[in-house]
Every structure is written in C-alpha cells, then in structure tokens.
Design a protein around this motif. Structure first.
Motif, PDB file in Angstrom:
ATOM      1  N   PHE A  30       0.781  -1.240   0.000  1.00 55.79           N
ATOM      2  CA  PHE A  30       0.000   0.000   0.000  1.00 55.79           C
ATOM      3  C   PHE A  30       0.814   1.293   0.000  1.00 55.79           C
ATOM      4  CE2 PHE A  30      -2.921  -3.119   1.837  1.00 55.79           C
ATOM      5  CZ  PHE A  30      -4.046  -2.892   1.062  1.00 55.79           C
ATOM      6  N   MET A  31       1.972   1.292   0.614  1.00 51.27           N
ATOM      7  CA  MET A  31       2.611   2.558   0.905  1.00 51.27           C
ATOM      8  C   MET A  31       3.373   3.216  -0.249  1.00 51.27           C
ATOM      9  SD  MET A  31       1.519   3.296   3.835  1.00 51.27           S
ATOM     10  CE  MET A  31       2.556   4.667   4.312  1.00 51.27           C
ATOM     11  N   PRO A  32       4.002   2.474  -1.160  1.00 52.23           N
ATOM     12  CA  PRO A  32       4.757   3.159  -2.219  1.00 52.23           C
ATOM     13  C   PRO A  32       3.943   4.180  -2.998  1.00 52.23           C
ATOM     14  CG  PRO A  32       5.379   0.845  -2.165  1.00 52.23           C
ATOM     15  CD  PRO A  32       4.217   1.002  -1.221  1.00 52.23           C
ATOM     16  N   ARG A  33       2.704   3.855  -3.364  1.00 54.67           N
ATOM     17  CA  ARG A  33       1.889   4.810  -4.116  1.00 54.67           C
ATOM     18  C   ARG A  33       1.475   5.995  -3.262  1.00 54.67           C
ATOM     19  NH1 ARG A  33      -0.430   3.949  -8.821  1.00 54.67           N
ATOM     20  NH2 ARG A  33      -2.483   4.719  -8.249  1.00 54.67           N
ATOM     21  N   MET A  34       1.285   5.761  -1.976  1.00 59.33           N
ATOM     22  CA  MET A  34       0.938   6.879  -1.095  1.00 59.33           C
ATOM     23  C   MET A  34       2.126   7.816  -0.909  1.00 59.33           C
ATOM     24  SD  MET A  34      -1.662   5.337   1.663  1.00 59.33           S
ATOM     25  CE  MET A  34      -3.342   5.257   1.072  1.00 59.33           C
ATOM     26  N   ILE A  35       3.308   7.252  -0.790  1.00 63.03           N
ATOM     27  CA  ILE A  35       4.509   8.085  -0.689  1.00 63.03           C
ATOM     28  C   ILE A  35       4.720   8.856  -1.992  1.00 63.03           C
ATOM     29  CG2 ILE A  35       7.028   7.999  -0.480  1.00 63.03           C
ATOM     30  CD1 ILE A  35       6.641   5.664   1.488  1.00 63.03           C
ATOM     31  N   ASP A  36       4.475   8.209  -3.131  1.00 65.66           N
ATOM     32  CA  ASP A  36       4.556   8.916  -4.418  1.00 65.66           C
ATOM     33  C   ASP A  36       3.572  10.086  -4.453  1.00 65.66           C
ATOM     34  OD1 ASP A  36       6.502   7.209  -5.318  1.00 65.66           O
ATOM     35  OD2 ASP A  36       5.150   5.971  -6.534  1.00 65.66           O
ATOM     36  N   GLY A  37       2.372   9.875  -3.928  1.00 66.57           N
ATOM     37  CA  GLY A  37       1.378  10.942  -3.887  1.00 66.57           C
ATOM     38  C   GLY A  37       1.824  12.094  -3.010  1.00 66.57           C
ATOM     39  N   PHE A  38       2.440  11.773  -1.878  1.00 62.58           N
ATOM     40  CA  PHE A  38       2.973  12.791  -0.968  1.00 62.58           C
ATOM     41  C   PHE A  38       3.998  13.666  -1.675  1.00 62.58           C
ATOM     42  CE2 PHE A  38       6.225  13.551   2.506  1.00 62.58           C
ATOM     43  CZ  PHE A  38       5.518  14.553   3.157  1.00 62.58           C
ATOM     44  N   PHE A  39       4.920  13.045  -2.394  1.00 62.41           N
ATOM     45  CA  PHE A  39       5.925  13.810  -3.136  1.00 62.41           C
ATOM     46  C   PHE A  39       5.337  14.480  -4.375  1.00 62.41           C
ATOM     47  CE2 PHE A  39       8.989  11.080  -0.801  1.00 62.41           C
ATOM     48  CZ  PHE A  39       9.777  12.093  -0.275  1.00 62.41           C
ATOM     49  N   GLY A  40       4.173  14.010  -4.810  1.00 67.74           N
ATOM     50  CA  GLY A  40       3.515  14.616  -5.968  1.00 67.74           C
ATOM     51  C   GLY A  40       2.655  15.815  -5.628  1.00 67.74           C
ATOM     52  N   GLY A  41       2.658  16.221  -4.353  1.00 69.50           N
ATOM     53  CA  GLY A  41       1.923  17.422  -3.972  1.00 69.50           C
ATOM     54  C   GLY A  41       0.552  17.177  -3.379  1.00 69.50           C
ATOM     55  N   TYR A  42       0.283  15.952  -2.921  1.00 67.30           N
ATOM     56  CA  TYR A  42      -1.027  15.626  -2.346  1.00 67.30           C
ATOM     57  C   TYR A  42      -0.884  15.330  -0.853  1.00 67.30           C
ATOM     58  CZ  TYR A  42      -2.461  15.045  -7.192  1.00 67.30           C
ATOM     59  OH  TYR A  42      -2.723  15.261  -8.515  1.00 67.30           O
ATOM     60  N   ASN A  43      -1.865  15.756  -0.073  1.00 69.23           N
ATOM     61  CA  ASN A  43      -1.914  15.370   1.326  1.00 69.23           C
ATOM     62  C   ASN A  43      -2.389  13.923   1.433  1.00 69.23           C
ATOM     63  OD1 ASN A  43      -1.062  17.882   2.248  1.00 69.23           O
ATOM     64  ND2 ASN A  43      -3.144  18.672   2.433  1.00 69.23           N
ATOM     65  N   VAL A  44      -1.881  13.222   2.438  1.00 69.09           N
ATOM     66  CA  VAL A  44      -2.162  11.793   2.591  1.00 69.09           C
ATOM     67  C   VAL A  44      -2.573  11.520   4.033  1.00 69.09           C
ATOM     68  CG1 VAL A  44      -1.257   9.449   2.352  1.00 69.09           C
ATOM     69  CG2 VAL A  44      -0.430  11.253   0.827  1.00 69.09           C
ATOM     70  N   ASN A  45      -3.610  10.723   4.208  1.00 69.96           N
ATOM     71  CA  ASN A  45      -4.037  10.259   5.528  1.00 69.96           C
ATOM     72  C   ASN A  45      -4.057   8.738   5.547  1.00 69.96           C
ATOM     73  OD1 ASN A  45      -4.538  12.861   6.428  1.00 69.96           O
ATOM     74  ND2 ASN A  45      -6.738  12.770   6.073  1.00 69.96           N
ATOM     75  N   ILE A  46      -3.446   8.133   6.549  1.00 73.68           N
ATOM     76  CA  ILE A  46      -3.664   6.707   6.782  1.00 73.68           C
ATOM     77  C   ILE A  46      -4.083   6.536   8.233  1.00 73.68           C
ATOM     78  CG2 ILE A  46      -2.034   6.000   5.000  1.00 73.68           C
ATOM     79  CD1 ILE A  46      -0.157   5.085   7.202  1.00 73.68           C
ATOM     80  N   CYS A  47      -4.951   5.579   8.469  1.00 73.60           N
ATOM     81  CA  CYS A  47      -5.604   5.457   9.768  1.00 73.60           C
ATOM     82  C   CYS A  47      -5.837   3.993  10.090  1.00 73.60           C
ATOM     83  CB  CYS A  47      -6.930   6.217   9.714  1.00 73.60           C
ATOM     84  SG  CYS A  47      -7.847   6.259  11.252  1.00 73.60           S
ATOM     85  N   ALA A  48      -5.673   3.623  11.357  1.00 68.01           N
ATOM     86  CA  ALA A  48      -5.984   2.268  11.821  1.00 68.01           C
ATOM     87  C   ALA A  48      -7.168   2.344  12.772  1.00 68.01           C
ATOM     88  CB  ALA A  48      -4.784   1.654  12.516  1.00 68.01           C
ATOM     89  N   ALA A  76      -7.899  14.321   0.357  1.00 70.22           N
ATOM     90  CA  ALA A  76      -6.616  13.675   0.642  1.00 70.22           C
ATOM     91  C   ALA A  76      -6.631  12.233   0.171  1.00 70.22           C
ATOM     92  CB  ALA A  76      -6.325  13.727   2.145  1.00 70.22           C
ATOM     93  N   ILE A  77      -5.474  11.768  -0.264  1.00 75.49           N
ATOM     94  CA  ILE A  77      -5.305  10.335  -0.528  1.00 75.49           C
ATOM     95  C   ILE A  77      -5.447   9.615   0.811  1.00 75.49           C
ATOM     96  CG2 ILE A  77      -3.684   8.565  -1.291  1.00 75.49           C
ATOM     97  CD1 ILE A  77      -2.431  10.707  -3.120  1.00 75.49           C
ATOM     98  N   THR A  78      -6.252   8.578   0.858  1.00 72.72           N
ATOM     99  CA  THR A  78      -6.651   7.994   2.144  1.00 72.72           C
ATOM    100  C   THR A  78      -6.584   6.480   2.143  1.00 72.72           C
ATOM    101  OG1 THR A  78      -8.150   9.857   2.564  1.00 72.72           O
ATOM    102  CG2 THR A  78      -8.527   7.847   3.836  1.00 72.72           C
ATOM    103  N   ALA A  79      -6.150   5.916   3.268  1.00 70.49           N
ATOM    104  CA  ALA A  79      -6.258   4.478   3.514  1.00 70.49           C
ATOM    105  C   ALA A  79      -6.665   4.276   4.961  1.00 70.49           C
ATOM    106  CB  ALA A  79      -4.943   3.767   3.237  1.00 70.49           C
TER     107      ALA A  79
END
Length: 478
Positions: A108-126, A383-386
């Motif tokens: 799951f995380m590589p695409r979220m990290i790419d999004g972070f560097f691409g200028g998008y805010n990211v949220n992940i939650c458990a 935000a990109i979310t998981a």
C-alpha cells in the motif's frame, strides 16, 4: 501522478490467532478446538481459515496453542464473514494473518509516498477494537520505537516496524536524494506528534518538558482538548491543529528523536489488552519544497492516525461505574464518544452524497471533538486515504468485530478525488505569519484573560515563529 484508486477505502486486516497482546485472545475466554456439529457447512475452499463452533475455555489455567484455536472469522481476498453468518463484501482487499508489516507496507505505501511527493496530502488510519493490532500496524510491537530511539540499529528497517517508521525512513532517504538532484530547490522535512487524551491534547515531543505555566490557569472549557496548549482551529480550511512542536528532520538523530517521542504514548494494561493505547495518536510528516527561481513554497502533509480502540467498560476495567474504574476508564469513555462522532459523521456524509449534496468543511464543524476536523480532508475526499480496519478472530469479540466492519463498510462508500496543494509565494507566507503574530500579541495585551482563545493565539504564534524561522532560511533566485 497517475489516477489514484480507492483501494484504501476498503482494507481489512485480520489479526493472527494467538498473536498476544490481550484483547482478541482473552485469557479467560479463549476459543478451543471442538467437535463440529453435523449441520456445519463445509468451509469455503477460498477461505484462509475455517469457521466452526467453539467450546469456551472455563478458566482452567491452560492456554491453548494457536494451532488448537478456532477462528470466528472466515474470509476471502475481498469478503469477511463473522460467525453467525454476517458477510461483508465491501473490502477492496483483505490482508490475511500471515502477511506481516513489511508485506503490508509494500502493498500500500509506495503509491501513497509517491502521492505525498507529488503534492497531495495523505491520511492513513488504523481503526478497530482494542487489542486487534492497530498500533502494531501503524508503529510496530510494544517497545520497538523506544529501543530504536537508542540508535543501535540506525536507520536500518527492523523486521517489526509498522507503517510509520518504514515510511519516515523511506521518505527521509528520498528527500536526501532530491536535495542532491535538484539544486534549484530547497527541501525541509518536518515531524510532529500529538496524542489526544480526556485531559487534553498532548505534544509528544514535549511530554517530558515543562508545560507553559499560563496553561494551568486557562479557562478552556470542557472537552476543548486545549488544556495543554494544543488544539484545533476549526475556522480555517482545512482545520489545523496548533500548539504541538514541529521539528526539522535533517539527520539520523532527528528521526530517532521522533521515534523516541512516539514511544512515550500513554498505554495501560486492561482486562482486554495487556498494553492498550489509551489515546488517539497522530503523527505528521510535512514536506516544504521551495522553488528558488519562483521563490514559492509548496507544502504537503502525511498524516498517520492510530485510533484508540473501542471497548466496553465492564470488560476492560471490571467496573460499570466510571468513578470506580478511574481515569483510564474515563479515557475509554472519551475514546468511545469521539469514535461515535466519527462514525456518525461518515454515515451522514454517505447519506448526503446519496442525495447528490456537497460535503463541505463547514458541514463538518457541527461534530464535537477534534477527531472529525483532523480527518476532514479524507471525509471531503481531498486527501489520498487508507483506513485499515483491524479485526479480531476470537468469537468472543464478534460483536465488536461487527461494529468495526460496519464502520469500514460505511467508510468504503466515501471517495478519493485528491486535491493537489498549491505553491504560494514565500514572501506572502512570511507576511501572513508576521501579521498574525503581531495581531495575536496585541489582542493578548488588550485582553490578558487566559481563556481558550488566548491559548489558541499562543499556539498559533508558536507555529508562526517556526515558519518565519524556517522560510527565512530559504533564499530566492540567485
């Protein structure tokens, strides 16, 4: 960045049987292998585990081996069935018990990290019941960050690391590479962490430091969360938490300091969990990218949220009266209340969208507490979310698993549309912070009474001082 899918809105992680930590393998109510009744249906060939009736252990003092235990959960790659027949088909993916944190990160995380560097805010939650592996998923097993903070393994990825330490190590390395390959830009990676308790929000970097003496006399109101000088400003979009210290991470020592800060999170043993997280925990990574030629700054935020687990007071503390159960029970009550607010908000958003009505930041301000505003960019799809729904296999926890999966089902009906952050002129940002700092200072002199507004002004000014110092170091074209 390529179109981002919405798999993050439908992730269920099944905790292994016998994995420990209390909660899902409670010592006095453990599932044993028993005879299958003749009417039991044949297990689904695609299921990873078998569903069966159970014989409850009556407290003989003998602990069964994991291989002797039966699961109350049956699942395929995209469905979960609880004992009793309730099936959920919302998951985009079900993470099986044998998948460790490394496999979860790689999935799951590589695409979220790419999004972070691409200028998008990211949220992940458990999210899930206490003891189902939320903190293990987000940070790792108990004690691992405290040990890592000592520096014995440097920035090597430990086997037990959760998503956050793996992500921060990967992001830190990427920033270092970007510095070398982009001489026309300045980069600053910053970290912060807060835990949300009944007595107020706490800056985890400053837990051992002396609290501002002005806050002890502040009249901040009930449930404002600002008793420790850390609170959410709902008047801005998106809502922002102020008052926590933010630290620039430039060296290995800086990362280890953040691991150490997160290791002091409030935990306590309960009847449900030997090491239960007694607070919601938020950790932030913020990337500031300065374009020297344009003299602009683009800021993106990666938010990691480990929600405290829902629990029943009687089962967790042996008391049904919060006065007798003590402060930890009150933390549990506040946790349940905030999770109720979040669940209600998600249900309301789903209903609004069914009616083709727009969800705005303003409509989220009606929900009490700080949890909803901090997750607002996920709730408004920006935000990109998981969200990882962590589920117990113990049949004794069937009702709590049902609640968690219902939440996951509702959350999966949201959407991810992503909104890229914009680059802003550096001098404009400096002017904003300088003006706000001066206005807040003036208001506190005119009205010296220490209330929640004064506490917020102090918190805002601390943030302004940080940004003024950071952005003043960045040079323009030249």
């Amino acid at each position: 960045m390529a179109d981002f899918d919405d798999r993050g809105l439908g992730i269920v992680r099944i905790k292994p049987l016998g994995a420990g930590g209390g909660g899902v393998e409670r010592r006095g109510s453990t599932a044993w292998l028993g005879e299958l009744p003749s009417q039991s249906r044949k297990p689904d060939e695609s299921s990873s585990l078998k569903a069966a009736s159970v014989i409850q252990h009556g407290g003989s003092g003998v602990s069964p081996k994991p291989s002797e235990m039966l699961s109350g959960v049956r699942f395929t790659s995209n469905s979960v069935t609880l004992m009793g027949g309730k099936t959920f088909t919302f998951p985009k993916i079900v993470v099986p018990p044998e998948d460790d944190n490394e496999a979860l990160f790689n999935e799951f995380m590589p695409r979220m990290i790419d999004g972070f560097f691409g200028g998008y805010n990211v949220n992940i939650c458990a999210y899930g019941q206490t003891g189902t592996g939320k903190t293990h998923t987000m940070f790792g097993p108990p004690g691992i960050l405290a040990d890592a903070a000592k520096g014995s393994s440097g920035l090597a990825v430990r086997q037990g690391y959760g998503l956050f330490p793996r992500a921060v190590i990967a992001i830190f390395a990427t920033v270092e590479t970007m510095r070398q390959s982009n001489p026309g830009k300045n980069f600053a990676l910053c970290g912060a962490a807060v835990e949300m308790l009944a007595e107020g929000n706490v800056d985890m970097f400053g837990k051992s430091a002396s609290q501002d003496p002005r806050f002890s006399k502040a009249d901040v109101g009930i449930w404002s969360g600002m008793g420790n000088g850390v609170g959410v400003d709902r008047t801005v979009k998106p809502a922002v938490m102020y008052g926590q210290s933010e630290h620039v991470m430039e060296t290995e020592k800086d990362l280890l300091k953040m691991f150490g800060a997160l290791s002091v999170r409030n935990t306590a043993g309960t009847a449900m969990n030997d090491s239960s997280s007694r607070s919601h925990c938020f950790a932030w990574l913020t990337l500031h990218v300065h374009d020297k030629a344009a003299d602009t700054i683009q800021k993106t935020r990666f938010q990691f949220c480990d929600l405290a687990g829902s629990e029943r007071m009687k089962e967790a503390h042996g008391e049904s009266n919060y006065k007798a159960a003590g402060m930890e029970a009150i933390n549990g009550l506040v946790t349940n209340w905030s999770l109720m607010m979040l669940g209600q908000c998600v249900r309301d958003i789903v209903e609004l969208r069914k009616k083709n009505k727009k969800v705005t930041e303003h409509s989220l301000r009606t929900y009490l507490g700080d949890l909803v505003p901090l997750l607002s960019e996920s709730l408004t799809s920006e935000a990109i979310t998981a969200v990882f729904i962590c589920v117990s296999q113990n049949p004794a926890n069937n009702s709590q698993s049902l609640h968690s999966l219902h939440f996951g089902s509702q959350f999966s009906e949201l959407r991810i549309q992503r909104k890229q952050t914009k680059a802003v002129k550096r001098l404009d940002i400096l002017k904003f912070h300088e003006k706000r700092f001066a206005e807040n200072e003036n208001k506190m002199q005119v009205k010296p009474r220490m209330d929640r507004f004064s506490v917020m002004r102090i918190a805002q000014n601390n943030e302004s001082k940080f940004h003024i110092e950071l952005y003043s170091k960045f040079s323009g074209a030249g």
